[in-house]
Design an enzyme around this catalytic site. Sequence first.
Site, PDB file in Angstrom:
ATOM      1  CB  SER A 284      -0.897   0.017   1.239  1.00 55.20           C
ATOM      2  OG  SER A 284      -0.191   0.470   2.384  1.00 55.20           O
ATOM      3  CG  ASP A 285       1.633   5.741  -1.371  1.00 54.81           C
ATOM      4  OD1 ASP A 285       2.480   5.922  -0.480  1.00 54.81           O
ATOM      5  OD2 ASP A 285       1.626   6.401  -2.427  1.00 54.81           O
ATOM      6  CE1 TYR A 286       4.262   7.296   6.227  1.00 58.38           C
ATOM      7  CE2 TYR A 286       2.066   7.950   6.912  1.00 58.38           C
ATOM      8  CZ  TYR A 286       3.407   7.777   7.199  1.00 58.38           C
ATOM      9  OH  TYR A 286       3.885   8.082   8.447  1.00 58.38           O
TER      10      TYR A 286
END
Length: 742
Positions: A284-286
Site C-alpha cells: 500500500s501507499d502511506y
Amino acid sequence: MLATLLATPVAWAAPPPPQTSAGDLAAERAFVDALMARMTLAEKLGQLNQPPAVGNNTGPAAMAGSEDQVRSGAIGSWLGTHGAELTCRLQRIAVEESRLGIPLLYAYDVIHGMRTTFPVPLGEASSFDPDEARNAARVAAVEATAHGVHWTYAPMVDIARDPRWGRVVEGAGEDPYLGAVFAAARVRGFQGDDLAAPDTLLATAKHFVGYGAAEGGRDYNVAEIPERTLREVYLPPFEAAVDAGAQSIMAAFNEVAGVPMHAHTPLIQDLLRAQWGWDGVLVSDYTGVLELVEHGVAATREEAGRLGLRAGVDVDMVSDIYLKDLPAAVEAGRVPMAEVDASVRRVLNAKFRLGLFDDPYRYCKDSARQEATTLAPEHRAAARRMAQKSMVLLENEGGVLPLSKSLGTLAVIGPLADEPWAMLGNWVGIGRPEDAVTPLAALKQVLGDGTKLVVAKGADIDSDDTSGFDRAVRAARSADAVVMFLGEHPEMSAEANNRTSLDLPGVQERLALAVAATGKPVVVVLLNGRPLSTGALQGEVPAILEAWFPGIEGGNAIVDVLFGDVNPSGKLPVTVPRNVGQVPIYYAHRNTGRPPASDNKYTSKYIDVPWTPLYPFGHGLSYTTFGYDPPSVARAMLAGDDLAQQVSVRVTNTGQRAGTEVVQLYVRDDVASVTRPVRQLRGFQRVELQPGESRTVTFELGFDDLALYDARMNRVVEPGTFTVFTGGNSLATDSVQFEVVR
C-alpha cells in the site's frame, strides 16, 4: 469498462529478466510452505504489517513500531529504517528473539540516489539514456544496501501530462514509450542480475495505476481515465517494469472508474496478477488501506482491511489495520484464510529471493562497506555524468553559449546560484546539502583568479521583493557576460506540492528581464522539477539551459556545459506549455474533425496565445548542428503476420563541434478503425558524431509498434499505411510511408 479491459493483456516487448531455475522455485515453495505451516494467524498478519521507523518523514505523523513487536512477530517490514548498525540490531531481535526467526525487510524511498544524489528522475529522463539511468539506479542500490536497506519505493513510472502536479518530478514525463524504457532500466539497475547478491534492492514500480492523471494536477485526486487511455498510456510502463522483473508494486492513492486502487480487484488481481503473471509483493501507499474509509467505500477499519486484502494489497503500510483489525475478521470467517496466506506467501517469497533466510545480516554486517561505498569517487563521477546528460539547451540565440573561460568579469545572479539544496531536489534519500557542489562554487573552482565574479542574489525564489534588482543590474552592467540561476524551491515540485502557475515563482521573471535589458550576453540556468512557462524570456534572454534539480554534482555539471567542456545533449521528456491555460498539452494528441489549427476561426485553438507549445517534446539544442537525410524503410509492404520493419536514417554533424544527437523515431497509423495519436514515439538512439561525420541509424519496428486496440479492445495491427517520422524532436517532418496488407 473493466470487463473488456481484462479480455486481453497489454502488450509490451522488453528483454526478459534473469530467470530463477525450476529447482530454485521448487526450493522456495517448499521452504515457504514449511514455514507457513508453523505460523499462527497473528504471525502471518505480522508479516503484512509495515510500521514507520523513528524519524520517518514520508507521510503524516504516525507511531513507530517497537522492538517488542519485532520480538512477537508483529512486524514484517519497516518503513524508513537505514544504517548498518541499526538494521543489524533490529534484525538480530527478529531472527534471534522471535519465535520463528523470520528476518525483517527494510524499505526506504531511494528515488534518485541514497547518499550520492543524482538528478531528479524527470531530469534523468531528459538524457534519453536508459543505460545511464540503469547505472544510476545501480549506484543507488550499492549505497542503500550498504546502509542495510532491502527495498526501495522506486521507480515511479506514472505518466504525467499535467505539470501542475507536484510529483511530475519523480517520473519520466508524458510519454508511455519513454516511460516504459526508463521503468525497465531502473528496475534492472536496482535489482541487478541476481537478487540474492548483497547489493540488490527490491524495486517497486509505483503508483499502480493512473496516479499521474489526478484531476487538476492535485495530488491524491480522482483520476478519470477512459479504458483506451488506461491501456495505451498509463499501463505500459508498469508492464515494462513487470517484464524487467520488478519484485514489488505500490498501489496508488487515486481511484479509477469509481474504485480506489487499494481496493481495485479487477486491476490488481485479474490484470496484474492473473493476466500478467506477476507474483511480487504489492504494498500500500502511506495509510492507503485506511484511506478507503475516507474514499467512502468502507465504513470501518476492518472493512477497509478486508477490501485491501481481497484486492491483493499484501503489505499494509502504517495503517496497522491488517495487524489489529483483521484477526477477528479471519476468525469469524469474514476474511478467508486463503487470502491471508496468499499475501504472506508473497512477502516470504521476497525475503527468500533476497537471500535473507540464508543470511539475514548480509546487508548490514559489514560496516566497512557502508563507509567505503557512501559518496565513493566513482559514484560522484556517475552523478556528474548523469547530470551532464540530463541538461537541455532550450535557447542559444547568437551562439552565446558556450562561454569563454577567459572572461574578465562574470556576473552571477539569482537566488539559486549558491543554494546546495537546489542541487538535490526532493526525495533525496539520506543526501545532505553539504555534499552538493553549487554552481557558484564550481565557477570559482574552474575560473580561479583569472575571472572576477560579481555576485548578486537579485530576489528570493518566491518573494515579491524587488529591492535587489538595482544591485543585480549594476552587477550585469559591470560584467562581460551574465549567468542567472533561477527556478523553484525543491519543495515546490514534490508530493502534495502542486501549483496553479507554471511561471517562474515570485519576481524572478521580472528580474531576468531587467538584467537582459542591459544588453549583456545573458544565460539563464533553470533549476526546477517541472516544466516552467518561460515564454516571456524568449527573444529577451538569448540562452536558456534547463538543468532541473541536477544532484550533488550539479554545479560541476552545469559549469561543464556552460563553458563547452560538455556539449549538451538532453531532450525534453515533456511538452512545455506557453502558459498553464494550455494544460493538458502533449505531443501524442489526436486530431479533431476540423482542419489543423490555422487562421480559420473554427479550428481548435486559442485566441490569446498560439495553440502550439513553448517547447515540443524531444526538443533540445546542441553547440553543433545536425542534418537528417530522409528516412527509408527496408520493405515498402508488410504482408501477413510478418510485421518486422527496419527504418534507417542518415544523420550528419553539420557543425564545428563534436556532439551527441538523440535521433527520434515516431510512427503514425494513417487511417484506422479508431482515432489514433498524430504520432507516437517508437524508438530513439543517442549518436555521437564528430564534425562532418555521418552515421546511418537503424530502428527495428514490430507488432507492438504498429498495434492498436480496436473498437472491441482487441490488440491488432490493421491493414493500411503507416508514416514514420525521424528527427531531433516530436515536430520532425522527414518521413517515409509503408503499407501493411492482409
